[in-house]
Design a protein around this motif. Structure first.
Motif, mmCIF file in Angstrom:
data_model
loop_
_atom_site.group_PDB
_atom_site.id
_atom_site.type_symbol
_atom_site.label_atom_id
_atom_site.label_comp_id
_atom_site.label_asym_id
_atom_site.label_seq_id
_atom_site.Cartn_x
_atom_site.Cartn_y
_atom_site.Cartn_z
ATOM 1 N N ASN A 18 0.810 -1.205 0.000
ATOM 2 C CA ASN A 18 0.000 0.000 0.000
ATOM 3 C C ASN A 18 0.851 1.266 0.000
ATOM 4 O O ASN A 18 0.319 2.361 0.047
ATOM 5 N N VAL A 19 2.172 1.127 -0.045
ATOM 6 C CA VAL A 19 3.073 2.275 -0.075
ATOM 7 C C VAL A 19 4.064 2.072 -1.207
ATOM 8 O O VAL A 19 4.655 1.006 -1.341
ATOM 9 N N LEU A 20 4.236 3.102 -2.046
ATOM 10 C CA LEU A 20 5.193 3.034 -3.140
ATOM 11 C C LEU A 20 6.499 3.697 -2.730
ATOM 12 O O LEU A 20 6.510 4.618 -1.897
ATOM 13 N N ARG A 25 6.770 6.287 -7.228
ATOM 14 C CA ARG A 25 5.824 7.409 -7.246
ATOM 15 C C ARG A 25 6.136 8.369 -8.379
ATOM 16 O O ARG A 25 5.237 8.851 -9.072
ATOM 17 N N VAL A 26 7.417 8.659 -8.582
ATOM 18 C CA VAL A 26 7.810 9.566 -9.669
ATOM 19 C C VAL A 26 7.435 8.950 -11.008
ATOM 20 O O VAL A 26 6.892 9.627 -11.892
ATOM 21 N N GLU A 31 3.606 8.901 -15.714
ATOM 22 C CA GLU A 31 2.575 8.241 -16.521
ATOM 23 C C GLU A 31 1.294 9.066 -16.546
ATOM 24 O O GLU A 31 0.621 9.158 -17.571
ATOM 25 N N LEU A 32 0.957 9.665 -15.400
ATOM 26 C CA LEU A 32 -0.263 10.460 -15.280
ATOM 27 C C LEU A 32 -0.071 11.892 -15.755
ATOM 28 O O LEU A 32 -1.005 12.701 -15.687
ATOM 29 N N GLU A 33 1.131 12.214 -16.210
ATOM 30 C CA GLU A 33 1.503 13.558 -16.681
ATOM 31 C C GLU A 33 1.301 14.614 -15.598
ATOM 32 O O GLU A 33 0.857 15.722 -15.860
ATOM 33 N N ARG A 34 1.615 14.257 -14.366
ATOM 34 C CA ARG A 34 1.532 15.186 -13.237
ATOM 35 C C ARG A 34 2.923 15.532 -12.713
ATOM 36 O O ARG A 34 3.056 16.136 -11.659
ATOM 37 N N TRP A 35 3.972 15.132 -13.419
ATOM 38 C CA TRP A 35 5.341 15.347 -12.980
ATOM 39 C C TRP A 35 6.110 16.066 -14.075
ATOM 40 O O TRP A 35 6.072 15.674 -15.237
ATOM 41 N N LYS A 46 0.162 12.850 -3.691
ATOM 42 C CA LYS A 46 -0.136 11.454 -3.391
ATOM 43 C C LYS A 46 -0.487 10.709 -4.672
ATOM 44 O O LYS A 46 -0.995 11.281 -5.627
ATOM 45 N N VAL A 47 -0.214 9.403 -4.656
ATOM 46 C CA VAL A 47 -0.518 8.544 -5.803
ATOM 47 C C VAL A 47 -1.332 7.366 -5.298
ATOM 48 O O VAL A 47 -0.948 6.702 -4.341
ATOM 49 N N ARG A 48 -2.451 7.123 -5.946
ATOM 50 C CA ARG A 48 -3.307 6.009 -5.542
ATOM 51 C C ARG A 48 -2.674 4.691 -5.971
ATOM 52 O O ARG A 48 -2.217 4.546 -7.098
#
Length: 74
Positions: A18-20, A25-26, A31-35, A46-48
């Motif tokens: 449950n923890v990356l 996380r990076v 992948e989500l284009e949030r970085w 946070k990343v689900r």
């Protein structure tokens, strides 16, 4: 006491975490284009964590057999 090799499960040591780690996380944020390249590592969003669900194959096979046996029902 150890477990006999014949009784061990191959995938027994693999569990859902449950923890990356920071690098995971990076990678996920990229992948989500949030970085972006100038983002800071400290205080990152946070990343689900996606959980895997086991599918019930027996029930699906039973339904397919019933549909194949009686073509009138859908």
């Amino acid at each position: 006491m150890t477990i006999d090799k014949s009784l061990r499960v191959k995938a027994g040591g693999i569990k859902q975490r449950n923890v990356l780690t920071r690098s995971e996380r990076v990678a996920r944020l990229k992948e989500l284009e949030r970085w972006s390249g100038d983002s800071k590592v400290v205080g990152m969003p946070k990343v689900r964590v996606e959980k895997l669900a086991m599918k019930k194959k027996k029930k699906a096979k039973a339904e397919e057999e019933v549909k194949a046996a009686d073509p009138k029902k859908k």
